[in-house]
Design an enzyme around this catalytic site. Structure first.
Site, PDB file in Angstrom:
ATOM      1  N   GLN A 240       0.586  -1.302   0.013  1.00  0.00           N
ATOM      2  CA  GLN A 240      -0.018  -0.015  -0.098  1.00  0.00           C
ATOM      3  C   GLN A 240       0.851   1.401  -0.145  1.00  0.00           C
ATOM      4  O   GLN A 240       0.578   2.310  -0.213  1.00  0.00           O
ATOM      5  CB  GLN A 240      -0.985  -0.053   1.254  1.00  0.00           C
ATOM      6  CG  GLN A 240      -1.901  -1.095   1.127  1.00  0.00           C
ATOM      7  CD  GLN A 240      -2.966  -1.112   2.535  1.00  0.00           C
ATOM      8  OE1 GLN A 240      -3.211  -1.958   2.745  1.00  0.00           O
ATOM      9  NE2 GLN A 240      -3.618   0.119   2.679  1.00  0.00           N
ATOM     10  N   ARG A 387      -9.753  -0.787   7.211  1.00  0.00           N
ATOM     11  CA  ARG A 387     -10.815   0.256   6.343  1.00  0.00           C
ATOM     12  C   ARG A 387     -10.822   1.351   7.319  1.00  0.00           C
ATOM     13  O   ARG A 387     -12.185   1.885   7.522  1.00  0.00           O
ATOM     14  CB  ARG A 387     -11.884  -0.701   5.982  1.00  0.00           C
ATOM     15  CG  ARG A 387     -12.577   0.328   4.812  1.00  0.00           C
ATOM     16  CD  ARG A 387     -13.596  -0.348   4.100  1.00  0.00           C
ATOM     17  NE  ARG A 387     -13.980   0.297   3.185  1.00  0.00           N
ATOM     18  CZ  ARG A 387     -14.295  -0.252   1.778  1.00  0.00           C
ATOM     19  NH1 ARG A 387     -14.039  -1.301   1.539  1.00  0.00           N
ATOM     20  NH2 ARG A 387     -14.664   0.732   0.555  1.00  0.00           N
ATOM     21  N   CYS A 388      -9.911   2.019   7.897  1.00  0.00           N
ATOM     22  CA  CYS A 388     -10.134   3.266   8.371  1.00  0.00           C
ATOM     23  C   CYS A 388      -9.033   4.037   8.698  1.00  0.00           C
ATOM     24  O   CYS A 388      -7.877   3.532   8.646  1.00  0.00           O
ATOM     25  CB  CYS A 388     -10.942   3.076  10.073  1.00  0.00           C
ATOM     26  SG  CYS A 388      -9.672   2.093  11.102  1.00  0.00           S
ATOM     27  N   GLU A 763     -13.421   5.108   4.010  1.00  0.00           N
ATOM     28  CA  GLU A 763     -13.163   4.445   5.108  1.00  0.00           C
ATOM     29  C   GLU A 763     -14.565   4.827   6.117  1.00  0.00           C
ATOM     30  O   GLU A 763     -14.813   4.221   6.891  1.00  0.00           O
ATOM     31  CB  GLU A 763     -12.036   4.574   5.836  1.00  0.00           C
ATOM     32  CG  GLU A 763     -10.997   4.213   4.924  1.00  0.00           C
ATOM     33  CD  GLU A 763      -9.387   4.328   5.433  1.00  0.00           C
ATOM     34  OE1 GLU A 763      -9.391   5.636   6.107  1.00  0.00           O
ATOM     35  OE2 GLU A 763      -8.519   3.662   5.060  1.00  0.00           O
TER      36      GLU A 763
END
Lengths: 809, 288
Positions: A240, A387-388, A763
């Site tokens: 990422q 996902r945050c 997110e």
């Protein structure tokens, strides 16, 4: 047709042709993804490529008595077997983590969690490598293990990290116990304690955000190829943050950074799992350097779920103090954070508990105090932002559950209590008690829109009737109404408080217009499915008046892309999106000079019109960006260098603060514990909306993962430290059948400091969704005085609640 | 998730398949749809050295009526079971059950014979076959024999199959016209094995239950034929007290493991709930 209509039609046509910001442009990357033509790490094949596989520990905590690799090495097709003894002379048996700890690459004296990497077998093919792992003979001496984080700091607890046993000051200050990692405090303790001592009403609840895993469909993988002649390493991987990986590889391998080429090809989902560095990456690199041939490592599903970074495992004692009419006066939170065997959280370096201090949420809470204690246990390491933004799901879960607990104690409606305590639109920029400056928001408007859309009053009336019917024995269903009003903090971040290993968390864009008016643009971020190739092009299209279809976006190759900190924490749009707009504006400024030269007017006499500069008052005199581009290479003005390109490294002045109002209507079958989501409404405000269709897709995806986490997804351990259910048979990854139907909506409150006013959205639905589902479940049982019901809310656990409450007759 | 090394065989007749299995002994496993065996091989919980694929054998994929029975070839896929108009008419509970097995992709490959023969307590067909009073034709080098489904299952993955034998067909007595049926399965998600499931077939006459059969899935090491429970129903009007007694009798014979689907006591209670719901549906469907 009159003249004005003709002009309007022409402008509308030109705007539409651009496919710029605000339009539902179809994702360009889907052409290859939907045809199976994407190129992922495991698609790459190099001549002479070898495959690596790990020997893993069956024990959660054990001393390694001996490792005998001779039988494995004797298997035909096995090229090498690496152990810690091989890596130690290179200084690579441990690697640094993003959290300031070190993590074993291959276990040296001890294993600290089940499935920890013990040896790395390199063989001619994947099957031989796997066969050979069974031939490595490791003798273990099992040790007592710690699974429950509340037992980590007991006086007689076994010491887990003997490698740092004597180091009583860690990366984030003093350690209270050999199994303690850090204590992080923020806020005004005295003022908060005073408020709690005097308040009319207080609540205190232990809220557990349980351990789970980001579980991208593509697991973590890498392919290393070292060229011994040139002394250059090429590393393909599921990264990422490819640029950071290159820097880390350079720092730990000693190879000069310019001789390392890190390439992140297509990535099949990340969700935080692919931010960190893993043993497999290091071993494939070492293998290739030692053997001089390419070495590939591909994690399987069980390895992914049980070893590479988990998420959550926050045990949050959450307290609120309020007046009896519902004005919140203070918040006090203590978190026990289970980080597993190594502190491998992926947070900005100065933030050991991420942005947990966003936990005052969307409310004007005058004072607050937060303490986080991190501890080691015999579980896999991690604690990544699934996902945050960093620990924001945990923070929002704490406040959004706590406010419901408070509402119940006050006997107030949970929506009304929220509205009463919202930060008001005129209070922005708002300084929170725990140190953030919220850039913008309009919570009351969003909440009202959401409540009207869902028909909140009628739902409460229906619920009241259902509850009576349940009491009369006419139905076996309980109805729950879940609410969540979240504020996210995304777009890390300003250099003053955000860095990773000392590198400020800027991001970058480099845009080049070719002579014919088409564009290549490269960013420091890396899409894992977010649709960057589509949306960045839309920003440039609107800024420069060039059709998005004529703009190619590239990311992931550290040789060609400008340095950036990568994609996670919803930072791509807030940071690299801003860089894109700023770089485009630099080009536009130069284009204006060229256009003035071409039209033989002063720059100030020109105005921008969709895709061209035109002379003010003389709209028929213009030069399109395409014409300007040709001129930039063909006949640039005197004293101006040829070409038309720009680069921007953008350091954001602040985070962005997306928010949203979510409602969930749930019906629970008391007899089986099965919960059915009847409706889920999600209103998101992410500021300026670049591509409404992509936003909708992101919201659908984030809500689906929120649904999973709240309703059953977990990484569980038994008391021996055996990881349970680490396969998709047990780990709850909802299919289209289980996933509720999503209703989406929006308001637009642009970020005042972002060049295009955008805030990031990928997110938010996850962050807001988890507490919304949990609140719906809790609300369903609230009239039965069930107390707080911990997640995950899978069927058997809800059935147990019914048993406890005597609902099964 | 990488299986061990194995040899792959693809015989074209039952005779050659069973001869191969006999000759290769314990190191060989027959392969039907593969959706139970291959996942076990990928986790190396099973490591057969030889796989004998039955896919190329003609004649193992058929659905036909012979006398009072329906015969289903062992290699008939779940998809074919679902698509069969004949089965939908004569034994509709087969379709209802097959539809809750895994997902369409798996049902295109997974076979009814494999589902029955593997001895996995999580499979749905075995309890249904016990409920229906089906029998299996087992074929070995010495010829064929019939074994009732109710006698076939000895333990988890332990069956009455002798070395070298395979299940070649399933014989199901056609239930009487007007029978009521229901297969009720609780699962966490599509593709999951049952937390608990119940198969019920009843016949009613004048408001009285005149026959009943019950099978329970995944609540013990083997599928369970709940004969005592069914016996309680026969002769009753399926009144609440009788149903409660039958449910209690069914729960009493379960012995589920505690796993990620829930603790043992939950799965026992769910067997009871599934039975209750399957029975409700069966009653609604039965011609009185």
């Amino acid at each position: 047709m009159n003249e004005q209509v003709k002009i309007d039609t022409d402008r509308a046509e030109r705007t539409e042709k651009l496919q710029g910001m605000g339009c539902k442009r179809k994702r360009v990357e889907d052409i290859r993804f939907t045809q199976g033509k994407g190129s992922y790490v495991d698609d790459l094949k190099l001549p002479g490529m070898l495959f690596g596989d790990f020997v893993r520990s069956p024990h959660a905590h054990a001393r390694i008595v001996s490792i005998d690799t001779s039988r494995a090495k004797a298997l035909p097709g096995v090229i090498a077997v690496l152990t810690a003894a091989d890596l130690k002379p290179l200084g690579l048996h441990y690697m640094p983590t993003l959290a300031g700890d070190v993590q074993a690459v291959l276990a040296e004296h001890k294993v600290l969690f089940q499935n920890q990497e013990v040896a790395f077998v390199i063989a001619e093919d994947r099957y031989i490598a796997s066969d050979a792992t069974e031939l490595v003979d490791v003798v273990y001496e099992a040790l007592p293990c710690i699974v429950d984080p509340f037992k980590a700091m007991l006086p007689d607890a076994p010491i887990l990290r003997e490698d740092i046993q004597d180091k009583m000051v860690g990366a984030h200050g003093p350690r209270k116990h050999p199994n303690h990692i850090f204590e992080w405090q923020i806020g005004d303790k005295q003022a908060t304690d005073d408020v709690f001592a005097k308040a009319d009403v207080t609540i205190k609840e232990m809220l557990v955000d349980h351990r789970t895993h980001p579980s991208p469909l593509e697991t973590c993988q890498s392919l290393a190829s070292f060229d011994k002649v040139k002394g250059e390493l090429t590393l393909w991987g599921t990264f990422q943050a490819p640029h950071v990986i290159r820097t880390v590889v350079s720092l730990i391998s000693g190879l000069p950074e310019h001789k390392i080429h890190v390439i992140a090809p297509d990535i099949g989902g990340g969700f935080g799992n692919k931010v960190g560095a893993y043993a497999g990456y290091v071993c494939s690199v070492v293998g290739s350097i030692v053997l001089g041939v390419p070495v590939k490592w591909v994690e399987d599903r069980m390895e992914n779920l049980s070893t590479t970074s988990f998420a959550r495992d926050y045990h949050m004692t959450t307290e609120l103090a309020a007046t009896k009419d519902g004005k919140i006066l203070g918040m006090r939170v203590h978190v026990l954070a289970d980080h597993g065997a190594f502190d491998a959280c992926a947070d900005p370096s100065k933030w050991p508990a991420g942005f947990m201090n966003i936990c005052t949420g969307s409310y004007d809470i005058p004072v607050a105090h937060l303490v986080v204690d991190g501890v080691y246990t015999n579980k896999a390491s991690g604690g990544v932002a699934y996902r945050c933004s960093f620990r924001v799901t945990e923070a929002v879960f704490a406040i959004e559950r706590a406010i419901e607990v408070l509402a119940q104690k006050l006997g107030m409606d949970a929506a009304e209590l929220r509205i009463k305590n919202f930060i008001k639109a005129e209070q922005f920029p708002y300084h929170s008690a725990l140190g953030w400056e919220y850039d913008s928001g309009d919570y009351h408007t969003a909440m009202k829109k959401a409540m009207d859309a869902i028909g909140y009053k009628a739902l409460r009336a229906e619920q009241a009737e259902k509850r009576e019917a349940f009491k009369r024995g006419e139905t076996r269903e309980l109805m729950g109404i879940g609410i969540s009003f979240f504020t996210e903090i995304v777009g890390a971040g300003p250099a003053k408080n955000c860095d990773i290993l000392g590198i400020a968390m800027f991001d970058s864009a480099e845009i080049r217009i070719h002579p014919t008016g088409s564009v290549i643009a490269r960013m420091g971020t890396k899409s894992q499915g977010q649709g960057h190739e589509t949306t960045y092009a839309q920003i440039i299209a609107t800024e420069l008046g060039i059709p998005a279809d004529d703009i190619m976006i590239e990311e992931g190759n550290t040789d060609t892309a400008p340095y950036g900190l990568g994609t996670y924490g919803s930072r791509s749009t807030p940071v690299a999106g801003a860089a894109t707009a700023v770089a485009a504006r630099k080009i536009k400024a130069k284009a204006q000079m060229i256009a003035a030269h071409m039209l033989e007017v002063h720059e100030g006499d020109l105005e921008w019109d969709i895709d061209r500069f035109r002379v003010k008052g003389l709209p028929e005199k213009f030069k399109t960006m395409k014409e300007i581009a040709w001129s930039a290479y063909n006949a640039p003005p005197p004293n101006l260098e040829p070409g038309l390109e720009a680069v921007n490294y953008y350091e954001p002045p602040n985070m962005t603060y997306p928010f949203g109002a979510y409602f969930c209507i749930m019906d629970i079958d008391v007899d089986t514990g099965v919960a059915k989501t009847r409706r889920f409404y999600a209103l998101d405000d992410c500021g300026t909306r670049i591509n409404p269709m992509i936003i909708e897709g992101q919201v659908h995806g984030g809500l689906t993962e929120a649904f999973a986490c709240a309703m059953g997804q977990e990484i569980r351990y038994d008391e021996m430290g055996n990881v349970m259910g680490a396969s998709f048979m047990d780990f709850f990854l909802p299919t289209a059948v289980e996933t509720p139907k999503w209703e989406t909506d929006f308001t637009v409150t642009p970020s005042p400091h972002h060049p295009i006013g955008a805030k990031g959205v990928g997110e938010s639905p996850h962050v807001g969704g988890v507490p919304c589902f949990s609140n719906a479940v809790n609300d369903a049982y609230a009239f039965l005085d069930a107390g707080h019901i911990q997640m995950p809310h899978d069927a058997w656990r809800l059935w147990k609640v019914g048993e406890r409450l005597g609902l099964h007759g | 998730m990488i299986p061990g090394t194995f040899e792959y065989h693809r015989p074209t007749t039952v005779e050659s398949a069973v001869a191969l299995l006999m000759q290769l002994g314990e190191d060989a496993r027959p392969l039907a749809g593969g959706h139970s065996l291959i996942p076990l091989m990928k986790t190396r919980l099973a490591a057969p050295e030889h796989l004998v694929d039955l896919a190329a054998i003609e004649g193992l994929r058929r659905i036909e009526v012979v006398g009072d029975d329906v015969i289903i070839g062992a290699m008939t896929t779940q998809h074919s079971v679902i698509a069969s108009a004949l089965l939908a008419e004569l034994v509709p509970i087969l379709r209802e059950t097959a539809l809750v097995i895994a997902d369409p992709q798996i049902r295109y490959k997974g076979t009814i014979g494999g589902n029955c023969a593997n001895g996995d307590p999580g499979n749905d067909m075995p309890a249904l076959m016990q409920c229906l009073g089906a029998s299996y034709q087992l074929t070995g080098t010495g010829g064929s024999r019939q074994v009732p489904a109710r006698d076939f299952y000895l333990g988890a993955y332990e069956t009455a199959l002798e070395p070298g034998e395979i299940v070649t067909e399933i014989r199901i007595p056609v239930p009487p016209a007007g029978h009521g049926y229901g297969y009720e399965k609780l699962k966490r998600k599509v593709g999951d094995y049952a937390t608990a499931a119940a198969a019920v077939v009843i016949t009613m006459a004048g408001g009285t239950c005149i026959s009943a059969s019950i099978g329970l899935t995944n609540v013990s090491e083997t599928p369970l034929w709940a004969s005592d429970s069914a016996g309680i129903l026969v002769g009753s009007t399926l009144d609440a007290a009788t149903v409660n007694a039958a449910v209690a009798a069914a729960e009493a014979i379960t012995n589920p493991a505690s796993d990620m689907r829930g603790p043992s006591e939950y799965r026992t209670k769910m067997a009871g709930i599934m039975l209750r719901r399957a029975l409700d549906r069966a009653r609604a469907r039965a011609t009185v």
